[in-house]
Design an enzyme around this catalytic site. Structure first.
Site: not given
Length: 296
Positions: A175, A212
């Site tokens: 992420e 992500k």
């Protein structure tokens, strides 16, 4: 790695519920829910309150595997129980794939980015995640400015950690968030995409990761990453957008599903009746699911 869960995460329609607020974000999450700081007197009581909130979400009749593929948990949540089962087992028995947030927050800004802080006891944490039947992990960095050196450092650190997670038999969610208010956001995202692609190309054939990412300024900026053989799924963070705005933008991005936190729980309150709470949660789930599977 659980092959049935891998197949579900790779192919099934739905989205991931991010229930992993921790540390400094926990008091705000509780306050938004309607639980003020005078309702608890120490950290253990605070985490007890947030577990009550998460339990209410996870046990709601709205929270099912029909539209929710997975859920991201905070370490404290992993170690607690829901209806007599460890949280990950409770979710897995509902058909929802459990993930664990493993990062310990962000370092100070340098070169326009915030790297992850060191993660002491990482090996032990990954071993415990396996013992608790966790499928994968999540680890967040933050990109604030157009600085190629900083962006490369973020991606390199993310992939170094991801390789350790993969070696432990888990699937990492990488992420590298791009701040939604960053100047030159679209240019940042082009560099980020290319750096991620270069690092994906260096993984082993059987190494599986998820990504992500902030919903990009230019729709489908990350679509080619979703097609990479090492990528299980590309998911989107809401990043401070309202749920309506996040859903609107997500619909423009093929091969990208939601992994929302604030945008999922924004309207939920402690004082609501169960009927009110469940109806609002159902509406949030329905609209996020729609944006994840129905594209414009």
């Amino acid at each position: 790695m659980n092959e049935a869960q891998l197949d579900r995460m790779s192919n099934d329609p739905g989205f991931i519920a991010a229930l992993d607020q921790s540390g400094g974000s926990t008091p705000k999450a509780l306050k938004d829910y309607g639980v003020d700081e005078d309702a608890y007197s120490n950290e253990d009581e605070m985490f007890g309150k947030v577990h009550e909130m998460r339990t209410r979400i996870m046990t709601s009749p709205a929270f099912t595997s029909e539209k929710i593929l997975g859920a991201i948990l905070f370490e404290n949540t992993m170690d607690r129980e829901v209806e007599g089962e460890y949280t990950a087992d409770y979710l897995a028995n509902k058909g929802i794939v459990p993930f664990l947030k493993i990062d310990k927050g962000l370092a100070e800004k340098e070169n326009g980015v915030q790297l992850m802080k060191d993660i002491p006891g990482l090996d032990d944490l990954l071993a415990r995640a396996n013992d608790r039947n966790i499928f994968g992990t999540k680890e967040r960095s933050n990109i604030l400015e157009l600085n190629e050196e900083g962006i490369k450092a973020v991606v390199a650190q993310q992939f170094d950690l991801a390789k350790k997670v993969v070696a432990a038999g888990l699937v990492p969610i990488i992420e590298p968030e791009v701040n939604i208010n960053a100047e030159d956001k679209a240019a940042i995202e082009e560099i980020l995409r290319d750096e991620i692609k270069a690092n994906l190309d260096q993984l082993g054939e059987n190494d599986k990761v998820m990504l992500k990412l902030t919903i990009p300024t230019v729709a489908d900026t990350y679509r080619e990453l979703a097609a990479h053989p090492n990528v299980v799924r590309v998911v989107a963070l809401s990043g401070g957008y309202s749920r309506d705005k996040a859903n609107e933008l997500l619909k423009e991005n093929y091969d990208m599903i939601a992994s929302f936190s604030r945008a999922l729980a924004a309207e939920l309150r402690y004082a609501q009746t169960d009927d009110e709470f469940n109806a609002l949660l159902q509406d949030a789930i329905d609209t996020i699911y729609d944006a994840s599977v129905n594209k414009v």
